[in-house]
Motif scaffolding. Structure first.
Motif, short mmCIF file in Angstrom:
data_model
loop_
_atom_site.label_atom_id
_atom_site.label_comp_id
_atom_site.label_asym_id
_atom_site.label_seq_id
_atom_site.Cartn_x
_atom_site.Cartn_y
_atom_site.Cartn_z
N LYS A 23 0.82 -1.21 0.00
CA LYS A 23 0.00 0.00 0.00
C LYS A 23 0.85 1.26 0.00
CE LYS A 23 -4.22 -1.82 1.99
NZ LYS A 23 -5.24 -1.65 3.03
N ALA A 24 1.96 1.24 0.74
CA ALA A 24 2.81 2.42 0.83
C ALA A 24 3.41 2.80 -0.52
CB ALA A 24 3.92 2.19 1.86
N VAL A 25 3.84 1.81 -1.29
CA VAL A 25 4.48 2.13 -2.57
C VAL A 25 3.47 2.44 -3.66
CG1 VAL A 25 6.53 0.78 -2.01
CG2 VAL A 25 4.69 -0.27 -3.36
N LEU A 40 -7.33 -2.51 -5.33
CA LEU A 40 -6.04 -1.83 -5.51
C LEU A 40 -4.92 -2.85 -5.52
CD1 LEU A 40 -4.07 0.70 -5.39
CD2 LEU A 40 -4.10 0.30 -2.92
N LEU A 41 -4.91 -3.74 -4.54
CA LEU A 41 -3.82 -4.71 -4.43
C LEU A 41 -3.78 -5.66 -5.62
CD1 LEU A 41 -4.07 -5.48 -0.61
CD2 LEU A 41 -2.33 -4.11 -1.76
N ASP A 42 -4.94 -5.99 -6.18
CA ASP A 42 -5.00 -6.89 -7.33
C ASP A 42 -4.42 -6.27 -8.59
OD1 ASP A 42 -6.13 -8.93 -5.88
OD2 ASP A 42 -8.19 -8.46 -6.49
N LEU A 47 7.17 -3.50 -7.50
CA LEU A 47 7.42 -3.70 -6.08
C LEU A 47 6.12 -3.91 -5.31
CD1 LEU A 47 9.28 -3.62 -3.55
CD2 LEU A 47 9.01 -1.14 -3.58
N GLY A 48 5.11 -3.13 -5.60
CA GLY A 48 3.83 -3.28 -4.91
C GLY A 48 3.22 -4.65 -5.11
N ARG A 49 3.30 -5.15 -6.33
CA ARG A 49 2.76 -6.48 -6.62
C ARG A 49 3.55 -7.57 -5.90
NH1 ARG A 49 -1.20 -8.22 -9.52
NH2 ARG A 49 -1.24 -10.36 -10.20
N ARG A 50 4.87 -7.42 -5.90
CA ARG A 50 5.69 -8.41 -5.20
C ARG A 50 5.41 -8.40 -3.71
NH1 ARG A 50 9.37 -6.15 -8.68
NH2 ARG A 50 10.55 -5.15 -6.99
N ALA A 51 5.22 -7.23 -3.13
CA ALA A 51 4.89 -7.14 -1.71
C ALA A 51 3.53 -7.79 -1.44
CB ALA A 51 4.88 -5.68 -1.25
#
Length: 128
Positions: A23-25, A40-42, A47-51
């Motif tokens: 969420k932060a990135v 959002l996460l989907d 980097l966000g996807r890897r996290a």
């Protein structure tokens, strides 16, 4: 309460480290995303996807670790110190897993995943 049980508690909250990073990135702490944070996460990349993927994997492996610690305690076939060390190694390896995942070090991440599985199996074996 044993160190191994405290490690279960830590493991239960480790996925949220990945969630917060994702969420932060991606700006996901904005109130507009609070209505549907999974959407959002989907749709993240990089980097966000890897996290987020690290988060999902953490949610998948934590029940197995938790069960292994509980069963090892109930079986009573191993010294508590050994169980505590295996549990601490699991938590440490999960932190490494997160770091390697977000850094996109796929080979190291996969090796650490095998270590995670090996530690779970070890909890069973040493208590048999």
């Amino acid at each position: 309460m044993t160190v191994a049980y405290w490690c279960v508690l830590i493991a239960l909250f480790l996925p949220y480290l990945s969630t917060a990073t994702a969420k932060a990135v991606s700006g996901g702490f904005s109130p507009r995303y609070n209505h549907d944070p999974r959407a959002l996460l989907d749709n993240l990349s990089g980097l966000g996807r890897r996290a987020n993927n690290a988060q999902l994997n953490s949610f998948e492996i934590t029940p197995a670790f938790s069960a292994a610690v509980i069963i090892a305690h109930l079986a009573g076939g191993a010294e508590q110190t050994l169980l505590d060390k295996l549990a601490m190694a699991f938590v440490a390896s999960r932190i490494l897993y997160f770091i390697f995942y977000v850094a996109d070090w796929a080979t190291l991440r996969s090796l650490v995943w095998f270590v995670n599985i090996g530690l779970i199996i070890s909890l069973f074996v040493v208590s048999a």
